[in-house]
Scaffold this active site. Structure first.
Site, PDB file in Angstrom:
ATOM      1  N   GLU A 179     -96.791 -29.423 -76.931  1.00  0.00           N
ATOM      2  CA  GLU A 179     -96.441 -30.802 -76.539  1.00  0.00           C
ATOM      3  C   GLU A 179     -96.036 -31.646 -77.740  1.00  0.00           C
ATOM      4  OE1 GLU A 179     -99.798 -32.238 -74.218  1.00  0.00           O
ATOM      5  OE2 GLU A 179     -98.918 -31.414 -72.420  1.00  0.00           O
ATOM      6  N   GLU A 372     -98.054 -25.038 -68.563  1.00  0.00           N
ATOM      7  CA  GLU A 372     -99.253 -25.778 -68.142  1.00  0.00           C
ATOM      8  C   GLU A 372     -98.957 -26.492 -66.837  1.00  0.00           C
ATOM      9  OE1 GLU A 372    -101.277 -28.476 -70.804  1.00  0.00           O
ATOM     10  OE2 GLU A 372    -100.744 -27.239 -72.531  1.00  0.00           O
TER      11      GLU A 372
HETATM   12  C1  BG6 Z   1    -102.062 -31.041 -72.145  1.00  0.00           C
HETATM   13  C2  BG6 Z   1    -102.612 -30.265 -73.280  1.00  0.00           C
HETATM   14  O1  BG6 Z   1    -101.827 -32.302 -72.680  1.00  0.00           O
HETATM   15  O2  BG6 Z   1    -102.823 -31.299 -71.020  1.00  0.00           O
HETATM   16  C3  BG6 Z   1    -103.929 -29.599 -73.029  1.00  0.00           C
HETATM   17  O3  BG6 Z   1    -101.685 -29.378 -73.845  1.00  0.00           O
HETATM   18  C4  BG6 Z   1    -104.777 -30.454 -72.106  1.00  0.00           C
HETATM   19  O4  BG6 Z   1    -104.525 -29.334 -74.257  1.00  0.00           O
HETATM   20  C5  BG6 Z   1    -104.040 -30.609 -70.783  1.00  0.00           C
HETATM   21  O5  BG6 Z   1    -106.052 -29.980 -71.921  1.00  0.00           O
HETATM   22  C6  BG6 Z   1    -104.803 -31.351 -69.711  1.00  0.00           C
HETATM   23  O6  BG6 Z   1    -105.250 -32.575 -70.196  1.00  0.00           O
HETATM   24  P1  BG6 Z   1    -106.788 -32.988 -70.113  1.00  0.00           P
HETATM   25  O7  BG6 Z   1    -106.855 -34.271 -70.829  1.00  0.00           O
HETATM   26  O8  BG6 Z   1    -107.118 -33.082 -68.688  1.00  0.00           O
HETATM   27  O9  BG6 Z   1    -107.529 -31.889 -70.803  1.00  0.00           O
END
Ligand code: BG6
Length: 477
Positions: A179, A372
């Site tokens: 990211e 993701e």
């Molecule tokens: C992304 C990241 O921003 O979102 C992860 O690459 C992160 O590291 C994921 O865990 C989900 O966000 P959060 O804040 O719910 O963990």
């Protein structure tokens, strides 16, 4: 059948959110270790509050996380049981270079990941390795000021070269920075920046951005030279900005906000800073520290594929102060009145995934990889530790359905899909364990209590079926 037989189904994690073992195997300290759970987390990850050491007042969830450092074999076996074709994970920089500026790597750290990759190979799982997922050695922050310093490019180059050399033949898929656009929103996490009193913050962020973009191009170059089979990608925190309505000013605002995210990928994928960014920086008197040879390096070393995270779309509106806001991945956005939200207030927009895929594919014409996606939710295990997570299955089925349409009906090229936090892990945004994304429940709570026992949830069997049918059967039965 929208997906080819070698479509890469799997899951994703990041070292600092699952490994733990922060002081084992010769590992050094990183920014991500000293980020606590609780109210100070946000000012720290945004670089507003200087906090570079542990203290007794805070709990630091990354220290032990879910202790994958000791459980990785068991965890990989569970991923294999689900039928994973690929596992996205990251390297903890400080396992390889504990301080960050050493010439020689730490053999124990290299051996640790080598064993993991060999086990992946044995299980028929391709690793997809993120070289840095929000981590930066603390020493590089204290001694050099993080990514605002050009020396970081050399340290990162040394890391990347070491990894490509050592893991040649074991790893074929790589991401340079997780990211990368997040450095504008969480500068300590994204670039090891802590702002000094009176410093021009925007200037510091764009120095860091240029250095990370150079480092990414250099890694792409070296990775291709060391093994022409390597596929190297960039990674965007994606989610299109929609205009709040058809008022031209809101449409324009959405375009501007999309530009702020996309310029990183414009450089990494098209090989050139876009004019819209150069003009804006000129107006705002922000300088990019471009040196002779930099633009050529960026132009010649573009990525093979574009990967991204998608949790939600966003909304843009001028005079934002008048609008309702919703929480989101690190930064909030104007609330979309047509969408529901998760327990953490992140809005849920499956069609937005198809829209975002089209935007990115139209723009870059390179294969995409969704690395993701998922639902952070509160899970309530029964007395056997089993979680009936129908809400997670519904979220994922709806998103995968739209992803299929993007491939089948819109012709988007897609290499694979790795859902976020395939095993419960520490939340990057909040430091909580209770914000769970996994197919596998891990018995650990927000204050670090629990047995660390792993128990497959209902979604485990569901995802196994999704993979086995190559995305054909998304039903929850
Ligand atoms: C992304 C990241 O921003 O979102 C992860 O690459 C992160 O590291 C994921 O865990 C989900 O966000 P959060 O804040 O719910 O963990």
């Amino acid at each position: 059948m929208p997906f080819s037989k070698d479509f890469l189904w799997g899951g994703a994690t990041a070292a600092n959110q699952c490994e733990g073992g922060y002081n084992l195997g010769g590992r050094g300290l990183a920014n991500v270790d000293v980020v606590p759970h609780g109210k100070d987390r946000f000012p720290i990850i945004t670089g507003e509050m200087k906090h570079l050491d542990f203290d007794d007042q805070h709990f630091y969830p990354a220290k032990e996380a879910i202790d994958m450092y000791h459980h990785w074999k068991e965890d990989l076996a569970l991923f294999a049981e689900m039928g994973f074709k690929i596992y996205r994970m990251s390297i903890a920089w400080t396992r390889i270079f504990p301080q960050g500026d050493e010439k020689e790597p730490n053999e124990e750290g290299l051996a640790f990941y080598e064993e993991i990759f060999k086990e992946c190979q044995r299980l028929g799982i391709e690793p997809l390795v993120t070289i840095t997922h929000f981590d930066c050695p603390i020493h590089l922050i204290k001694a050099y000021g993080g990514w605002r310093n050009r020396k970081m490019v050399d340290f990162y180059e040394n890391l990347a070269r070491t990894l490509f050399t050592r893991y040649k033949g074991l790893v074929h898929y790589w991401l340079t920075f997780n990211e990368i656009n997040m450095l504008l929103h969480a500068p300590f996490m994204g670039a090891g920046l802590v702002f000094e009193e009176g410093e021009n913050k925007e200037q510091a962020k764009y120095l860091a951005a240029h250095h990370e973009l150079l480092a990414s191009a250099l890694a792409t170059k070296i990775g291709h030279e060391i093994d022409s089979e390597n596929k190297i990608g960039c990674m965007l925190a994606a989610g299109d900005y929609y205009p709040y309505d058809c008022h031209p000013e809101n449409v324009f605002e959405a375009q501007q906000q999309n530009h702020d995210n996309l310029f990183f990928i414009d450089v990494q994928s098209r090989g050139k800073y876009p004019n819209y960014l150069l003009k804006r920086l000129e107006r705002e008197e922000i300088e990019l520290p471009i040196q002779p040879g930099d633009l050529e390096l960026l132009a010649k070393n573009t990525v093979d594929f574009v990967s991204f995270s998608y949790y939600a779309s966003r909304v843009a509106k001028v005079a934002e102060q008048d609008a309702d806001k919703s929480a989101g991945n690190i930064f909030e956005s104007v609330t979309n009145p047509y969408l529901e939200a998760s327990e953490w207030g992140w809005q849920i927009d499956p069609l937005g995934l198809r829209i975002t895929m089209n935007t990115i594919y139209d723009r870059y014409q390179k294969p995409l990889f969704i690395v993701e996606n998922g639902l952070g939710a509160i899970d309530k295990p029964d007395s056997d530790g089993f979680v009936t997570d129908d809400y997670r299955i519904a979220y994922m089925a709806a998103h995968i359905k739209e992803m299929k349409k993007a491939v089948e009906l819109d012709g988007v090229e897609l290499m694979g899909y790795t859902s976020w936090g395939c095993i419960d892990l520490v939340s990057a945004g909040t430091g909580e364990m209770s914000k769970r994304y996994g197919f596998i429940y891990v018995d650990r709570d927000d204050s670090g209590e629990g047995t660390l026992k792993r128990t497959p949830k209902k979604s485990f069997e569901w995802y196994k079926k999704v993979i086995a049918t190559n995305g054909e059967d998304l039903t929850n039965e």
